[in-house]
Design a protein around this motif. Structure first.
Motif, PDB file in Angstrom:
ATOM      1  N   GLY A 151     -40.682 101.531  23.119  1.00  0.00           N
ATOM      2  CA  GLY A 151     -41.362 102.822  23.221  1.00  0.00           C
ATOM      3  C   GLY A 151     -42.806 102.657  23.668  1.00  0.00           C
ATOM      4  N   LYS A 154     -42.947 101.864  27.316  1.00  0.00           N
ATOM      5  CA  LYS A 154     -42.710 103.064  28.126  1.00  0.00           C
ATOM      6  C   LYS A 154     -43.982 103.896  28.219  1.00  0.00           C
ATOM      7  N   THR A 175     -36.584 108.410  28.484  1.00  0.00           N
ATOM      8  CA  THR A 175     -36.266 108.244  27.061  1.00  0.00           C
ATOM      9  C   THR A 175     -35.095 107.297  26.835  1.00  0.00           C
ATOM     10  N   LEU A 178     -34.860 104.563  23.923  1.00  0.00           N
ATOM     11  CA  LEU A 178     -35.942 104.716  22.948  1.00  0.00           C
ATOM     12  C   LEU A 178     -35.395 105.271  21.629  1.00  0.00           C
ATOM     13  N   ASN A 180     -35.861 107.597  18.093  1.00  0.00           N
ATOM     14  CA  ASN A 180     -36.212 109.008  17.982  1.00  0.00           C
ATOM     15  C   ASN A 180     -37.705 109.277  17.997  1.00  0.00           C
ATOM     16  N   ARG A 183     -39.007 108.737  21.501  1.00  0.00           N
ATOM     17  CA  ARG A 183     -38.509 109.840  22.332  1.00  0.00           C
ATOM     18  C   ARG A 183     -39.332 111.091  22.076  1.00  0.00           C
ATOM     19  N   GLN A 184     -39.621 111.377  20.797  1.00  0.00           N
ATOM     20  CA  GLN A 184     -40.393 112.563  20.464  1.00  0.00           C
ATOM     21  C   GLN A 184     -41.813 112.481  21.028  1.00  0.00           C
ATOM     22  N   ILE A 186     -42.682 110.991  23.783  1.00  0.00           N
ATOM     23  CA  ILE A 186     -42.566 111.294  25.220  1.00  0.00           C
ATOM     24  C   ILE A 186     -42.418 112.810  25.414  1.00  0.00           C
ATOM     25  N   ILE A 187     -41.612 113.449  24.558  1.00  0.00           N
ATOM     26  CA  ILE A 187     -41.442 114.909  24.652  1.00  0.00           C
ATOM     27  C   ILE A 187     -42.792 115.603  24.451  1.00  0.00           C
ATOM     28  N   SER A 201     -32.773 112.516  33.627  1.00  0.00           N
ATOM     29  CA  SER A 201     -32.275 112.152  32.296  1.00  0.00           C
ATOM     30  C   SER A 201     -30.832 112.580  32.116  1.00  0.00           C
ATOM     31  N   ASP A 203     -30.140 113.159  28.965  1.00  0.00           N
ATOM     32  CA  ASP A 203     -30.386 113.728  27.645  1.00  0.00           C
ATOM     33  C   ASP A 203     -30.784 115.194  27.836  1.00  0.00           C
ATOM     34  N   PHE A 206     -33.528 116.694  25.685  1.00  0.00           N
ATOM     35  CA  PHE A 206     -34.847 116.254  26.150  1.00  0.00           C
ATOM     36  C   PHE A 206     -35.260 117.024  27.405  1.00  0.00           C
TER      37      PHE A 206
END
Ligand code: ADP
Ligand code: MG
Length: 246
Positions: A151, A154, A175, A178, A180, A183-184, A186-187, A201, A203, A206
């Motif tokens: 993470g 990234k 993501t 990665l 959670n 990932r969050q 990045i969001i 993606s 996802d 996401f």
């Protein structure tokens, strides 16, 4: 896209691309037309091998289409120098951070882009420090890149691209792999970032949180696709299996 009155940051006109030569050519993209305008947040969804990464490679000149043209601010790109100018302003965040990061320390990786743009060493350093801070990575300057978590790598590769102050971002499965929390992060970062972008993606959740328009590639064509999807669901009824209506 006629609703836009600004000049596109970049456009693809009639792009067709396949890997291989002549008889052994395997087509990937066929007659793709597309423009990215300031402020657009596009989610690009599609099965593995459908040509999503290849689309990014065509935009940035890393793959050269057999036909069609890439335009940057309305001007067609031909030479490697032309594409270099686009790559300075259209940041490509690669799927694997290891492919983006080359230096022992985080600061060197993030300052590399600004140095390449011609900033003096101290300006490039300041730009890198500020970008790391903006992405919640203050204090990471002297960390060893190869010791970072997936993470963190990234985020550093995103910082390396953002330090060039791009007009647009191409994010290839940011993501993927990665956990959670990463990932969050990045969001959260992408939600607060108004840089025009295309995000690849698988996802959907996401993509829905970070994009406002959706595209997919099917049978070598780029299509817009709806953000809502039919899905099967199960639920209990007092009448069990009796036929019923909703
Ligand atoms: N360098 C390459 N040489 C030959 N074929 C490739 C190369 N890169 C990708 N391909 C093929 O092109 C197709 C599209 O790949 P890609 O753009 O990576 O798809 P996606 O990113 O949607 O998973 C796939 O069939 C893939 O195997
Ligand atoms: Mg890909």
């Amino acid at each position: 896209m006629s609703e836009h009155h600004t000049t596109a940051i970049f456009s693809l006109k009639g792009i067709s691309f396949g890997y291989g030569q002549n008889d052994s050519m395997r087509p990937v993209l066929h007659d793709v037309d597309f423009s990215l305008h300031p402020g657009q947040r596009i989610g690009l969804y599609g099965p593995n091998g459908s040509g999503k990464t290849t689309l990014f490679r065509c935009i940035t000149g890393l793959a050269r289409p057999q036909s069609g043209q890439v335009l940057f601010h309305g001007l067609p790109l031909n030479s490697e120098n032309d594409f270099y100018a686009l790559r300075c302003k259209v940041g490509f965040v690669l799927q694997h951070a290891e492919d983006q990061l080359f230096f022992p320390t985080v600061l060197e990786d993030v300052a590399f882009g600004p140095l390449n743009l011609g900033l003096a060493a101290d300006e490039a350093r300041e730009r890198a420090v500020a970008t790391l801070r903006d992405l919640g990575l203050a204090g990471f300057e002297d960390r060893l890149t190869h010791r970072l978590s997936g993470g963190e790598k990234k985020l550093v590769s995103l910082a390396a691209v953002m330090a060039m102050q791009p007009e647009a971002l191409l994010l290839d499965e940011p993501t993927n792999g990665l956990d959670n929390d990463a990932r969050q992060r990045i969001i959260d970062i992408l939600s607060s970032l108004d840089t025009a972008r295309i995000t690849i993606s698988h996802d959907w959740d996401f993509l829905a949180q970070t994009s406002t328009q959706y595209l997919t590639i099917a049978h070598n064509h780029l299509h817009s696709c709806a953000p809502s999807f039919a899905h099967a669901h199960m639920h209990a009824h007092p009448l069990g299996n009796e036929p019923h209506e909703h």
